[in-house]
Design a protein around this motif. Structure first.
Motif, PDB file in Angstrom:
ATOM      1  N   ILE A  62       0.834  -1.203   0.000  1.00  0.00           N
ATOM      2  CA  ILE A  62       0.000   0.000   0.000  1.00  0.00           C
ATOM      3  C   ILE A  62       0.869   1.253   0.000  1.00  0.00           C
ATOM      4  O   ILE A  62       0.581   2.228  -0.724  1.00  0.00           O
ATOM      5  N   GLN A  63       1.926   1.248   0.792  1.00  0.00           N
ATOM      6  CA  GLN A  63       2.816   2.407   0.840  1.00  0.00           C
ATOM      7  C   GLN A  63       3.397   2.716  -0.533  1.00  0.00           C
ATOM      8  O   GLN A  63       3.427   3.878  -0.963  1.00  0.00           O
ATOM      9  N   LYS A  64       3.862   1.695  -1.238  1.00  0.00           N
ATOM     10  CA  LYS A  64       4.452   1.906  -2.564  1.00  0.00           C
ATOM     11  C   LYS A  64       3.410   2.417  -3.550  1.00  0.00           C
ATOM     12  O   LYS A  64       3.658   3.350  -4.316  1.00  0.00           O
ATOM     13  N   HIS A  69       1.181   6.922  -6.771  1.00  0.00           N
ATOM     14  CA  HIS A  69      -0.033   7.577  -7.271  1.00  0.00           C
ATOM     15  C   HIS A  69      -0.313   8.906  -6.564  1.00  0.00           C
ATOM     16  O   HIS A  69      -1.431   9.426  -6.629  1.00  0.00           O
ATOM     17  N   ASN A  70       0.696   9.444  -5.901  1.00  0.00           N
ATOM     18  CA  ASN A  70       0.594  10.766  -5.271  1.00  0.00           C
ATOM     19  C   ASN A  70      -0.486  10.819  -4.193  1.00  0.00           C
ATOM     20  O   ASN A  70      -1.204  11.802  -4.058  1.00  0.00           O
ATOM     21  N   TYR A  71      -0.629   9.751  -3.440  1.00  0.00           N
ATOM     22  CA  TYR A  71      -1.482   9.696  -2.256  1.00  0.00           C
ATOM     23  C   TYR A  71      -2.912  10.185  -2.528  1.00  0.00           C
ATOM     24  O   TYR A  71      -3.353  11.194  -1.989  1.00  0.00           O
ATOM     25  N   ARG A  95       2.314   5.924   7.512  1.00  0.00           N
ATOM     26  CA  ARG A  95       3.013   6.119   6.240  1.00  0.00           C
ATOM     27  C   ARG A  95       2.196   5.603   5.063  1.00  0.00           C
ATOM     28  O   ARG A  95       2.313   6.109   3.942  1.00  0.00           O
ATOM     29  N   ALA A  96       1.372   4.598   5.303  1.00  0.00           N
ATOM     30  CA  ALA A  96       0.548   4.032   4.230  1.00  0.00           C
ATOM     31  C   ALA A  96      -0.684   4.883   3.943  1.00  0.00           C
ATOM     32  O   ALA A  96      -1.415   4.607   2.981  1.00  0.00           O
ATOM     33  N   LYS A 252       0.962  14.178   3.450  1.00  0.00           N
ATOM     34  CA  LYS A 252       0.807  13.860   2.025  1.00  0.00           C
ATOM     35  C   LYS A 252      -0.628  13.501   1.669  1.00  0.00           C
ATOM     36  O   LYS A 252      -1.015  13.580   0.509  1.00  0.00           O
ATOM     37  N   ILE A 253      -1.407  13.067   2.658  1.00  0.00           N
ATOM     38  CA  ILE A 253      -2.778  12.646   2.362  1.00  0.00           C
ATOM     39  C   ILE A 253      -3.791  13.748   2.637  1.00  0.00           C
ATOM     40  O   ILE A 253      -4.981  13.581   2.347  1.00  0.00           O
TER      41      ILE A 253
END
Length: 273
Positions: A62-64, A69-71, A95-96, A252-253
């Motif tokens: 999921i993290q990758k 995909h720019n979160y 982080r995910a 980031k989210i």
């Protein structure tokens, strides 16, 4: 572990079943292609039921994907309170893109927790566990239940105090019910205390058995909790406390979209400054 009032083991079995990372990524890709952006709920009853697979397989995938995909998503999950015991897992979840988790607190009363076999919540400082998870950077919504045989009139204020002190913005308080195929149902049936079938709505002020506490007193206390914690002043106090508790979130989210703006404007118009 299964609580006495929980029907999940009968419906789904006692074994924790896990999706593989490829399946999880395919589902995220489907949502992405459909142009969905924003909140996504992962509705496993306990996302951390198998910590090893979650930490080693699911979360890295999921993290990758989120990074590539720019979160685009903000994830909400359900977990047990022992999430507070694993700081590494907490960091991996954040982080995910995990933003919040629902936790079944059930009751601040140790007697009630023992009564319903909520062993994973027993012998813990639940308030400090909640605060610890918040401080790691995750918001918490909690589930609370009234109507256990061991509940006394003091339990209502205990619930209010716990919810307010925790800074838990979203608190779902309900009355205890006994679904069929649960240990609680069998116990109440043998005592001839069942009255009707469960409605399936845990916030409609109904119970399907005769409680030990006088029903009128129980309902009055239940409604008093709801009124108290969602009055404007205590609710805003809880929001402020939540913002004080919650540590650095995954920025980031975080995005301000039209839904956030609309919700803010409606809050100002309906509740006031």
């Amino acid at each position: 572990f299964a609580c006495d009032f929980c029907e999940i083991p009968w419906l789904l079995g006692h074994q924790v079943r896990m999706k593989n990372p490829d399946q999880v990524i395919r589902e995220l890709e489907t949502l992405y292609v459909l142009n969905w952006r924003g909140s996504v709920s992962i509705v496993d009853d306990n996302f951390i039921g198998n910590k090893k697979i979650v930490k080693n397989d699911i979360l890295p995938a999921i993290q990758k994907w989120m990074h590539d995909h720019n979160y685009p998503f903000i994830f909400n999950i359900q977990t047990s309170v022992n999430l507070a015991d694993d700081d590494t897992l907490l960091s991996d979840l954040i982080r995910a893109g995990i933003y919040s988790t629902f936790i079944g607190i059930e009751s601040p009363s140790s007697d009630a927790l023992q009564e319903c076999n909520k062993v994973q919540n027993s012998n813990r400082d639940l308030l400090q566990d909640v605060i610890h998870i918040q401080q790691a950077g995750m918001f918490i919504s909690g589930g609370f239940i009234l109507g256990f045989d061991s509940d006394t009139p003091e339990v209502f204020q205990h619930h209010i105090d716990f919810i307010q002190q925790s800074g838990m913005v979203w608190a779902m308080v309900s009355l205890l019910n006994a679904p069929k195929n649960t240990r609680l149902y069998a116990q109440l049936a043998s005592a001839n205390r069942l009255t009707t079938r469960v409605t399936g709505n845990n916030t409609d002020s109904t119970m399907n058995f005769i409680p030990i506490m006088q029903e009128e007193q129980l309902l009055h206390g239940y409604h008093a909790i709801i009124q108290n914690i969602y009055e404007i002043k205590p609710y805003y106090q809880r929001i402020r406390k939540s913002l004080m508790h919650v540590g650095p979130v995954n920025r980031k989210i975080l995005r301000i979209d039209r839904y956030c703006i609309r919700a803010f404007i409606k809050s100002v118009l309906i509740i006031g400054i």
